[in-house]
Design a protein around this motif. Structure first.
Motif, PDB file in Angstrom:
ATOM      1  N   PHE A   2     106.506  18.713   0.922  1.00  0.00           N
ATOM      2  CA  PHE A   2     106.523  19.041   2.344  1.00  0.00           C
ATOM      3  C   PHE A   2     105.306  18.447   3.058  1.00  0.00           C
ATOM      4  O   PHE A   2     104.235  18.294   2.473  1.00  0.00           O
ATOM      5  CB  PHE A   2     106.538  20.558   2.531  1.00  0.00           C
ATOM      6  N   GLN A   3     105.476  18.156   4.349  1.00  0.00           N
ATOM      7  CA  GLN A   3     104.382  17.659   5.170  1.00  0.00           C
ATOM      8  C   GLN A   3     103.603  18.795   5.816  1.00  0.00           C
ATOM      9  O   GLN A   3     102.387  18.742   5.956  1.00  0.00           O
ATOM     10  CB  GLN A   3     104.928  16.728   6.258  1.00  0.00           C
ATOM     11  N   LYS A   4     104.339  19.847   6.233  1.00  0.00           N
ATOM     12  CA  LYS A   4     103.710  20.938   6.948  1.00  0.00           C
ATOM     13  C   LYS A   4     104.466  22.238   6.653  1.00  0.00           C
ATOM     14  O   LYS A   4     105.677  22.304   6.833  1.00  0.00           O
ATOM     15  CB  LYS A   4     103.701  20.664   8.445  1.00  0.00           C
ATOM     16  N   ILE A   5     103.734  23.258   6.218  1.00  0.00           N
ATOM     17  CA  ILE A   5     104.335  24.552   5.893  1.00  0.00           C
ATOM     18  C   ILE A   5     103.847  25.606   6.879  1.00  0.00           C
ATOM     19  O   ILE A   5     102.644  25.721   7.131  1.00  0.00           O
ATOM     20  CB  ILE A   5     103.984  24.977   4.455  1.00  0.00           C
ATOM     21  N   LEU A   6     104.798  26.350   7.434  1.00  0.00           N
ATOM     22  CA  LEU A   6     104.463  27.496   8.273  1.00  0.00           C
ATOM     23  C   LEU A   6     104.427  28.745   7.393  1.00  0.00           C
ATOM     24  O   LEU A   6     105.359  28.987   6.620  1.00  0.00           O
ATOM     25  CB  LEU A   6     105.478  27.667   9.402  1.00  0.00           C
ATOM     26  N   VAL A  29     100.493  25.824   9.150  1.00  0.00           N
ATOM     27  CA  VAL A  29     100.650  26.521  10.424  1.00  0.00           C
ATOM     28  C   VAL A  29     100.743  28.000  10.098  1.00  0.00           C
ATOM     29  O   VAL A  29     101.491  28.388   9.184  1.00  0.00           O
ATOM     30  CB  VAL A  29     101.942  26.096  11.158  1.00  0.00           C
ATOM     31  N   VAL A  30     100.002  28.828  10.800  1.00  0.00           N
ATOM     32  CA  VAL A  30     100.167  30.265  10.632  1.00  0.00           C
ATOM     33  C   VAL A  30     100.629  30.868  11.948  1.00  0.00           C
ATOM     34  O   VAL A  30     100.306  30.370  13.031  1.00  0.00           O
ATOM     35  CB  VAL A  30      98.867  30.968  10.170  1.00  0.00           C
ATOM     36  N   ASP A  38      91.883  37.249  15.321  1.00  0.00           N
ATOM     37  CA  ASP A  38      90.609  36.951  14.645  1.00  0.00           C
ATOM     38  C   ASP A  38      90.718  36.986  13.122  1.00  0.00           C
ATOM     39  O   ASP A  38      89.696  36.992  12.431  1.00  0.00           O
ATOM     40  CB  ASP A  38      89.541  37.951  15.087  1.00  0.00           C
ATOM     41  N   ALA A  39      91.931  37.010  12.600  1.00  0.00           N
ATOM     42  CA  ALA A  39      92.122  37.088  11.148  1.00  0.00           C
ATOM     43  C   ALA A  39      91.651  35.808  10.464  1.00  0.00           C
ATOM     44  O   ALA A  39      91.660  34.717  11.059  1.00  0.00           O
ATOM     45  CB  ALA A  39      93.586  37.348  10.830  1.00  0.00           C
ATOM     46  N   MET A  40      91.245  35.939   9.208  1.00  0.00           N
ATOM     47  CA  MET A  40      90.699  34.807   8.465  1.00  0.00           C
ATOM     48  C   MET A  40      91.703  33.664   8.325  1.00  0.00           C
ATOM     49  O   MET A  40      91.346  32.484   8.471  1.00  0.00           O
ATOM     50  CB  MET A  40      90.234  35.278   7.087  1.00  0.00           C
ATOM     51  N   HIS A  41      92.981  33.993   8.056  1.00  0.00           N
ATOM     52  CA  HIS A  41      93.953  32.914   7.865  1.00  0.00           C
ATOM     53  C   HIS A  41      94.191  32.154   9.169  1.00  0.00           C
ATOM     54  O   HIS A  41      94.491  30.957   9.144  1.00  0.00           O
ATOM     55  CB  HIS A  41      95.270  33.457   7.297  1.00  0.00           C
ATOM     56  N   VAL A  42      94.028  32.826  10.304  1.00  0.00           N
ATOM     57  CA  VAL A  42      94.171  32.154  11.596  1.00  0.00           C
ATOM     58  C   VAL A  42      93.009  31.188  11.809  1.00  0.00           C
ATOM     59  O   VAL A  42      93.181  30.068  12.297  1.00  0.00           O
ATOM     60  CB  VAL A  42      94.245  33.190  12.739  1.00  0.00           C
ATOM     61  N   ARG A  43      91.827  31.608  11.410  1.00  0.00           N
ATOM     62  CA  ARG A  43      90.637  30.758  11.558  1.00  0.00           C
ATOM     63  C   ARG A  43      90.697  29.503  10.687  1.00  0.00           C
ATOM     64  O   ARG A  43      90.184  28.451  11.071  1.00  0.00           O
ATOM     65  CB  ARG A  43      89.380  31.554  11.199  1.00  0.00           C
ATOM     66  N   LEU A  44      91.312  29.628   9.508  1.00  0.00           N
ATOM     67  CA  LEU A  44      91.268  28.529   8.542  1.00  0.00           C
ATOM     68  C   LEU A  44      92.470  27.584   8.602  1.00  0.00           C
ATOM     69  O   LEU A  44      92.429  26.492   8.032  1.00  0.00           O
ATOM     70  CB  LEU A  44      91.155  29.093   7.121  1.00  0.00           C
ATOM     71  N   ALA A  45      93.534  27.988   9.271  1.00  0.00           N
ATOM     72  CA  ALA A  45      94.742  27.158   9.303  1.00  0.00           C
ATOM     73  C   ALA A  45      94.538  25.921  10.169  1.00  0.00           C
ATOM     74  O   ALA A  45      93.694  25.891  11.064  1.00  0.00           O
ATOM     75  CB  ALA A  45      95.912  27.975   9.835  1.00  0.00           C
TER      76      ALA A  45
END
Length: 447
Positions: A2-6, A29-30, A38-45
């Motif tokens: 895959f190129q991009k996973i949501l 993508v999240v 402000d969640a960590m996964h949002v910051r790192l995606a």
């Protein structure tokens, strides 16, 4: 590939999947609610899309918004994590209709295993041992009395569409049966919109054993050993370990082989977990989860295989990376679920984490999406992290776990860490001598 996973989830599992994608060089993508900005996964995606307000039905369960996020960002696959839409057959079907890959099994397989009655029939057909009980839904008291008399008391009535302990009632004698049947059916209808129930033999001191399986969708299946999830409260798992202290090598190979063959015969694709009650040397099928489990890290610890990598590989058409003979089991692993809850009453404890320090050292893994200053919202599951400890054997693992729990600091909210510090010093736990009722009895004595 895959190129991009949501990633259609939140918290530690969203971060876990995100890390796997990054290791594979896949763009991420999240999606998130306004409460998780402000969640960590949002910051790192690589990209993030807000899909609605805090209530899950308006965000993480909003299929339309998630599909729209895929189309806006160009994601070609969706990883659902666990919970939310991970076992929603309609979601898998809609993604397929939009030419987006669901990283999981087919909608048909999700439907089969999501219906507890149909799942039991399928398991029986595939040669998986099942608990004695009704072949389908029980609709009246006369039929219920006949089946209960045939299999013997005590019996348990379960919701066909159930899970999490809802719609489950035990009848110790015939006198208990009528009210148990009525109550279970009413609870099932209220919780799941389906009041169908069925009857099974109630095992009095079983262990909860689950087998991690994978299929390639084309007739190949493997197992990654078993996990023991017997330490539970209200049918919710609290502590999981692999391998089970209750099984020997022969039993492990036997049930693993049965499950791997069943997955192959079903032409199942991706990760799944076949769950059993185990008592007096016998396994009894209870359900199959068609997704990644919360406790998957203990299996990764003893096999050295990244199960999320494997999910992505299979979903992309790359097949399984290993054959059964390649899968070796090394040492022992234990996972403790750290929840934002009072350790005695289990009342949720949302709020701001003022200090967060995780343990380290050899054999220590912490899966968590929280950090110092993070505000835990009151809208979702209370799980804030998982402590996973691995050792060369169970004794070393327990010693390492004790040390890791002493190092773990979460200030500002109440957590279940004190409960695990008590458990790790208990003689029954040290000896691996417990069943699915042990923890509730222990907590009752403590009160």
């Amino acid at each position: 590939m895959f190129q991009k996973i949501l990633i259609a989830n939140r918290g530690e599992i969203a971060l876990r999947v995100l890390r796997a994608c990054k290791e594979l060089g896949i763009q991420t993508v999240v999606v998130h609610s306004t409460a998780d900005a402000d969640a960590m996964h949002v910051r790192l995606a690589d990209e993030s899309v807000c899909i609605g307000p805090p209530p899950s039905r308006d965000s993480y369960l909003n299929i339309h918004q998630i599909v729209a996020a895929c189309e806006i960002t160009g994601a070609d696959a969706v990883h659902p994590g666990y919970g939310f839409l991970s076992e929603n057959a309609k979601f898998a079907d809609i993604l397929a209709a939009h030419n987006i890959t669901f990283i999981g099994p087919s909608g048909d397989h999700i439907r089969i295993m999501g219906d507890k009655i149909e799942a039991k029939r399928t398991a029986k057909r595939l040669g998986i041992p099942v608990v004695p009980g009704s072949d389908g839904a029980v609709t009246d008291q006369k039929e219920a009395r006949r089946i209960a008399a045939e299999i013997g008391y005590p019996v348990i009535i379960k919701a066909s569409a159930g899970g999490g302990g809802r719609g489950m009632k035990v009848a110790l004698t015939e006198a208990d049966l009528e009210i148990a049947l009525q109550t279970a059916s009413t609870e099932a209808g209220a919780a799941f919109g389906d009041d169908a129930v069925y009857i099974e033999k109630y095992l009095e001191k079983p262990r909860h054993i689950e087998v991690q399986v994978f299929g390639d969708g084309f007739g190949r299946g493997v197992h990654f050993g078993e996990r023991d999830c017997s330490l539970q409260r209200r049918h919710q798992k609290v502590w999981e370990e692999a391998p089970s202290p209750a099984l020997n090598a022969e039993e492990r190979a036997r049930i693993g082989g049965i499950c791997a063959k069943a997955i192959a015969d079903l032409s199942y694709s991706g990760a799944g977990t076949i769950e059993f009650l185990y008592e007096n040397g016998e396994f009894y099928f209870i359900e199959m989860n068609t997704r990644l489990q919360v406790e998957h890290p203990v299996t990764e610890a003893i096999t050295g295989i990244d199960l999320v990598h494997e999910q992505i590989r299979v979903a992309s058409g790359g097949g399984l990376s290993v054959k059964q003979e390649d899968i070796k089991f090394n040492g022992h692993a234990i996972e403790c679920r750290i929840n934002a809850e009072d350790p005695r009453t289990f009342t949720p404890s949302p709020g701001t984490i003022t200090h967060f320090h995780t343990p380290g050292g050899l054999g220590i893994r912490v899966d968590s999406g929280v950090y110092s200053g993070y505000k835990i919202p009151p809208y979702y599951d209370s799980l804030i992290g998982k402590l996973i400890v691995h050792g060369r054997n169970r004794v070393e693992c327990m010693m390492r776990l004790r040390r890791a729990l002493d190092e773990f600091v979460v200030d500002g909210i109440k957590t279940t860490l004190p409960l695990f510090r008590d458990l790790v010093g208990n003689a029954d736990i040290a000896n691996g001598d417990y069943d699915i009722h042990w923890l509730e009895k222990y907590l009752a004595k403590e009160d």
